[in-house]
Design an enzyme around this catalytic site. Structure first.
Site, mmCIF file in Angstrom:
data_model
loop_
_atom_site.group_PDB
_atom_site.id
_atom_site.type_symbol
_atom_site.label_atom_id
_atom_site.label_comp_id
_atom_site.label_asym_id
_atom_site.label_seq_id
_atom_site.Cartn_x
_atom_site.Cartn_y
_atom_site.Cartn_z
ATOM 1 N N GLY A 1 9.656 -15.907 -24.654
ATOM 2 C CA GLY A 1 9.522 -15.128 -23.416
ATOM 3 C C GLY A 1 10.824 -14.415 -23.086
ATOM 4 N N GLY A 2 11.943 -14.975 -23.577
ATOM 5 C CA GLY A 2 13.239 -14.307 -23.424
ATOM 6 C C GLY A 2 13.677 -14.153 -21.988
ATOM 7 N N GLY B 1 25.509 -5.664 -14.816
ATOM 8 C CA GLY B 1 24.908 -5.194 -16.063
ATOM 9 C C GLY B 1 24.768 -6.295 -17.089
ATOM 10 N N ARG B 2 24.281 -5.917 -18.256
ATOM 11 C CA ARG B 2 24.011 -6.891 -19.310
ATOM 12 C C ARG B 2 24.578 -6.394 -20.634
ATOM 13 N NH1 ARG B 2 20.682 -10.858 -18.005
ATOM 14 N NH2 ARG B 2 19.922 -11.149 -20.123
ATOM 15 N N HIS C 1 -9.730 9.748 -3.399
ATOM 16 C CA HIS C 1 -9.204 9.825 -2.034
ATOM 17 C C HIS C 1 -9.784 8.686 -1.197
ATOM 18 C CE1 HIS C 1 -7.839 11.491 1.778
ATOM 19 N NE2 HIS C 1 -9.054 11.242 2.259
HETATM 20 C C1 LIG Z 1 17.074 -10.174 -13.320
HETATM 21 C C2 LIG Z 1 16.427 -9.253 -14.310
HETATM 22 C C3 LIG Z 1 15.320 -8.537 -13.964
HETATM 23 C C4 LIG Z 1 14.693 -7.699 -14.873
HETATM 24 N N1 LIG Z 1 13.591 -7.016 -14.489
HETATM 25 C C5 LIG Z 1 12.986 -6.180 -15.368
HETATM 26 C C6 LIG Z 1 11.804 -5.488 -15.001
HETATM 27 O O1 LIG Z 1 11.299 -5.628 -13.895
HETATM 28 N N2 LIG Z 1 11.241 -4.670 -15.918
HETATM 29 C C7 LIG Z 1 11.784 -4.489 -17.165
HETATM 30 O O2 LIG Z 1 11.230 -3.720 -17.943
HETATM 31 N N3 LIG Z 1 12.884 -5.146 -17.542
HETATM 32 C C8 LIG Z 1 13.496 -5.989 -16.682
HETATM 33 N N4 LIG Z 1 14.607 -6.683 -17.080
HETATM 34 C C9 LIG Z 1 15.123 -6.446 -18.440
HETATM 35 C C10 LIG Z 1 14.303 -7.240 -19.483
HETATM 36 O O3 LIG Z 1 14.326 -8.593 -19.153
HETATM 37 C C11 LIG Z 1 14.880 -7.018 -20.865
HETATM 38 O O4 LIG Z 1 14.978 -5.632 -21.140
HETATM 39 C C12 LIG Z 1 14.008 -7.645 -21.948
HETATM 40 O O5 LIG Z 1 13.881 -9.024 -21.723
HETATM 41 C C13 LIG Z 1 14.618 -7.412 -23.328
HETATM 42 O O6 LIG Z 1 13.860 -8.031 -24.302
HETATM 43 P P1 LIG Z 1 14.530 -8.520 -25.679
HETATM 44 O O7 LIG Z 1 13.445 -9.179 -26.449
HETATM 45 O O8 LIG Z 1 15.262 -7.415 -26.306
HETATM 46 O O9 LIG Z 1 15.634 -9.578 -25.251
HETATM 47 P P2 LIG Z 1 15.553 -10.915 -24.409
HETATM 48 O O10 LIG Z 1 14.435 -10.903 -23.463
HETATM 49 O O11 LIG Z 1 16.918 -11.127 -23.886
HETATM 50 O O12 LIG Z 1 15.202 -12.015 -25.497
HETATM 51 C C14 LIG Z 1 16.081 -12.389 -26.515
HETATM 52 C C15 LIG Z 1 15.762 -13.800 -26.918
HETATM 53 O O13 LIG Z 1 16.481 -14.110 -28.103
HETATM 54 C C16 LIG Z 1 16.966 -15.418 -28.031
HETATM 55 N N5 LIG Z 1 18.112 -15.483 -28.947
HETATM 56 C C17 LIG Z 1 19.232 -14.720 -28.904
HETATM 57 N N6 LIG Z 1 20.029 -15.024 -29.940
HETATM 58 C C18 LIG Z 1 19.397 -15.992 -30.645
HETATM 59 C C19 LIG Z 1 19.748 -16.714 -31.806
HETATM 60 N N7 LIG Z 1 20.883 -16.483 -32.424
HETATM 61 N N8 LIG Z 1 18.899 -17.654 -32.239
HETATM 62 C C20 LIG Z 1 17.729 -17.898 -31.591
HETATM 63 N N9 LIG Z 1 17.353 -17.232 -30.491
HETATM 64 C C21 LIG Z 1 18.179 -16.287 -30.028
HETATM 65 C C22 LIG Z 1 17.327 -15.596 -26.556
HETATM 66 O O14 LIG Z 1 17.352 -16.945 -26.185
HETATM 67 C C23 LIG Z 1 16.197 -14.831 -25.884
HETATM 68 O O15 LIG Z 1 15.110 -15.674 -25.605
HETATM 69 C C24 LIG Z 1 15.226 -7.555 -16.190
HETATM 70 C C25 LIG Z 1 16.356 -8.287 -16.561
HETATM 71 C C26 LIG Z 1 16.944 -9.132 -15.636
HETATM 72 C C27 LIG Z 1 18.152 -9.917 -16.068
#
Ligand SMILES: Cc1cc2nc3c(=O)[nH]c(=O)nc-3n(C[C@H](O)[C@H](O)[C@H](O)COP(=O)(O)OP(=O)(O)OC[C@H]3O[C@@H](n4cnc5c(N)ncnc54)[C@H](O)[C@@H]3O)c2cc1C
Length: 571
Positions: free
Chosen positions: A150-151, A376-377, A546
């Site tokens: 779910g990340g 930021g991130r 509407h």
């Molecule tokens: C507070 C907040 C609110 C947000 N709200 C929104 C929103 O409303 N709408 C929207 O579109 N976006 C939103 N975002 C952004 C969104 O969460 C991210 O853009 C999205 O989760 C990115 O997906 P990803 O799969 O690239 O990375 P992530 O979701 O960060 O997932 C990466 C995963 O990889 C795992 N991982 C990393 N390295 C390793 C490793 N070496 N070995 C094993 N596992 C690993 C991590 O544990 C994580 O679970 C929000 C972010 C935050 C912080």
């Protein structure tokens, strides 16, 4: 006379297309209307159909060639018919460029026969979608996740914050109920934060176990531990096990950005991760950063009864947004009692047992029970291991196929920093998986809607007015205020407007910005129409239901063309 097969122009923005595969060999019979080859446009894979019946006489380009639109790529004619060398040469003239010619691929032959086709590192939106897609395409797939599938999105981002925004919305509606004649006996309220956090966790658990279930249903092997990419392109798990694989999709995502400000490590200084588990409502909160996350948290905690101050370095909140909307948001936040300090920089935090003092430039101080740093991130590079690949300021460099500088390793999602949004990560993950499984797909991130979940919401896609003017010179601008929209009036949600930016020659819609009710939903209509290149005059002519909020979008398009019925005549 032999009939030409040409690279079609399958969209206003399409300049070239890639040949994915020929369905027919030289000499094969072809019926008019039959698919002769598959091409990849700037957006989709599509078939090119024969304009005439006959046999395929000539192929002027090969799989992987990238050709300008209207280039002749072959001929169909009668069996035995000659296409003169001159005719073919002239037709082929618009330079056939080569892109992504098949190089010997990483690990393809070296791996054991029981190796995975794809190992995905990271189970966020990019990673779990990639794993499912690769499995759908017939791959033997593993997913490695160090925390929980779910990340960020499901566990610490999109979903938890939106459960909190819903609470804020309920409170706001209750506050305004009396003005509509709904009188609650007692206007006071209490928040049970244990229950609020518990409700959020329950939503998160439902979704994360749903994702785990989806992965299982597709036969994806799941490893719940840290993974590292080795120099010989395997994935080494924390337990020491090594996963052999033909391709790797590194979807490590992102983590909270920290800056070296003195005192930032104090426990009273929170991040977007830690604030979501707070079990008491702070009496006051200093939010550092007026971006999307900072503004959403400010809105939530203000509704919960916290005294909120935002400190933002730029001149406006949400500095990437349409200026008019940032300014309207400032007005709304100020009305709600949120203090906004823009153009100010935080210099240090001094945390005590029950408060934190935030010093900003010029020596001014703000005292809060808690502070939140939301600046930021940054990519989470914990999976990098022994791999040496091209980076740009801590971001993994990828091409439009999501492939890194190392063949056979793909990096979709936040880790490449291109568009740090969950839905962009979904699409990048899907494309990475398709390419890892031998298909040819490109990501087009030119039209990605974004939303800020405030009260009211903000939705945005495409260029702002300032960006559009830089690119096109003069542009047409249309606006429709929610104060003129029947559904908004009936709902008492009249703050805000829809603003559209239209290119003046073809009336192409190049930007839509919404501040108002249901903006996060409505922006998808604009994004879909922009992706389909439907011009503003057609949108202005479409019948919208509407009363709906989305009528305002149709009216704004009409306003850009100076023919909006529900706005007064313009001078
Ligand atoms: C507070 C907040 C609110 C947000 N709200 C929104 C929103 O409303 N709408 C929207 O579109 N976006 C939103 N975002 C952004 C969104 O969460 C991210 O853009 C999205 O989760 C990115 O997906 P990803 O799969 O690239 O990375 P992530 O979701 O960060 O997932 C990466 C995963 O990889 C795992 N991982 C990393 N390295 C390793 C490793 N070496 N070995 C094993 N596992 C690993 C991590 O544990 C994580 O679970 C929000 C972010 C935050 C912080």
């Amino acid at each position: 006379m032999a009939a030409e097969i040409i690279m079609p122009k399958a969209g206003m923005a399409m300049d070239e297309g890639t040949i994915v595969r020929w369905y027919k060999e030289i000499g094969d019979p072809i019926e008019q209307g039959e698919a002769v080859l598959e091409i990849l446009t700037d957006k989709v894979n599509m078939d090119v159909e024969a304009e005439a019946s006959g046999v395929l006489l000539v192929q002027l380009a090969k799989e992987g060639d990238v050709l300008p639109v209207f280039t002749v790529i072959g001929f169909i004619g009668a069996e035995g018919e000659e296409v003169s060398a001159a005719q073919a040469a002239v037709s082929a003239a618009p330079a056939v460029s080569k892109k992504d010619q098949a190089e010997p691929e990483a690990n393809q032959e070296a791996v054991a026969s029981d190796a995975y086709d794809v190992v995905v590192l990271g189970g966020g939106p990019a990673g779990y979608v990639a794993a499912i897609k690769a499995a759908q395409l017939g791959g033997k797939v593993a997913l490695v996740e160090k925390i929980r599938v779910g990340g960020t999105c499901l566990n610490r981002g999109c979903i938890p914050t939106k459960t909190y925004v819903k609470n804020a919305e309920i409170l706001e509606h209750a506050k305004h109920a009396a003005s509509r004649g709904i009188l609650f006996n007692d206007a006071s309220f209490e928040l049970d934060m244990e229950k609020i956090v518990g409700y959020k966790d329950q939503v998160v658990n439902t979704l994360t176990s749903g994702v785990a279930g989806l992965l299982t249903s597709y036969g994806v092997d799941q490893y719940n531990e840290l993974g590292l990419i080795t120099a010989d392109k395997k994935v080494r798990l924390a337990s020491g096990q090594e996963l052999e694989t033909k391709k790797i999709i590194w979807a490590g995502g992102s983590k909270v950005a920290q800056i070296p400000i003195p005192g930032i490590d104090h426990e009273r200084v929170l991040t977007s991760d830690t604030i979501l588990d707070l079990k008491e409502v702070p009496e006051s909160l200093v939010v550092i950063g007026g971006g999307v996350i900072g503004c959403e948290m400010a809105e939530i905690f203000n509704a919960y009864g916290t005294k909120v101050t935002i400190v933002e370095l730029a001149d406006e909140l949400l500095p990437m947004m349409e200026l008019e909307i940032s300014q309207a948001l400032r007005t709304q936040f100020t009305k709600k009692g949120i203090t906004i300090l823009t153009g100010r920089k935080v210099e240090k935090f001094e945390g005590q047992a029950d408060k934190v003092t935030v010093t900003i430039d010029g020596g001014d101080t703000i005292i809060g029970e808690r502070a939140l740093v939301s600046i930021g991130r940054v990519p989470d590079l914990s999976g990098l291991g022994e791999l040496d690949l091209e980076m740009n300021r801590e971001r993994v460099v990828v091409d439009d196929k999501m492939e890194t500088s190392v063949k056979g390793i793909y990096a979709p999602g936040d880790i490449n920093g291109r568009h740090m949004l969950a839905h962009a990560a979904f699409k990048m993950g899907e494309v990475a998986a398709a390419n890892a499984m031998g298909h040819a797909e490109l990501v087009d991130l030119s039209i990605v809607p974004s939303a800020v979940y405030l009260l009211p919401e903000i939705g945005s896609v495409g260029l702002t007015e300032a960006e559009a003017k830089k690119k096109y010179g003069e542009v047409l601008v249309g606006k429709f205020p929610f104060s003129g929209n029947g559904r908004a009036l009936a709902s008492g949600e009249t703050v805000g407007m829809i603003k559209v930016i239209v290119e003046p020659k073809y009336f192409e819609l190049i930007g839509t910005h919404i501040y108002g009710p249901a903006a996060a939903e409505m922006i998808n209509e604009a994004a879909a129409l922009m992706a389909a290149e439907v011009p503003a005059d057609i949108i202005a002519d479409t019948i919208h239901g509407h009363p709906t909020y989305s009528e305002a979008f149709m009216e704004a398009c009409a306003d850009a063309l100076k023919r909006c019925i529900h706005l007064p005549k313009k001078a």
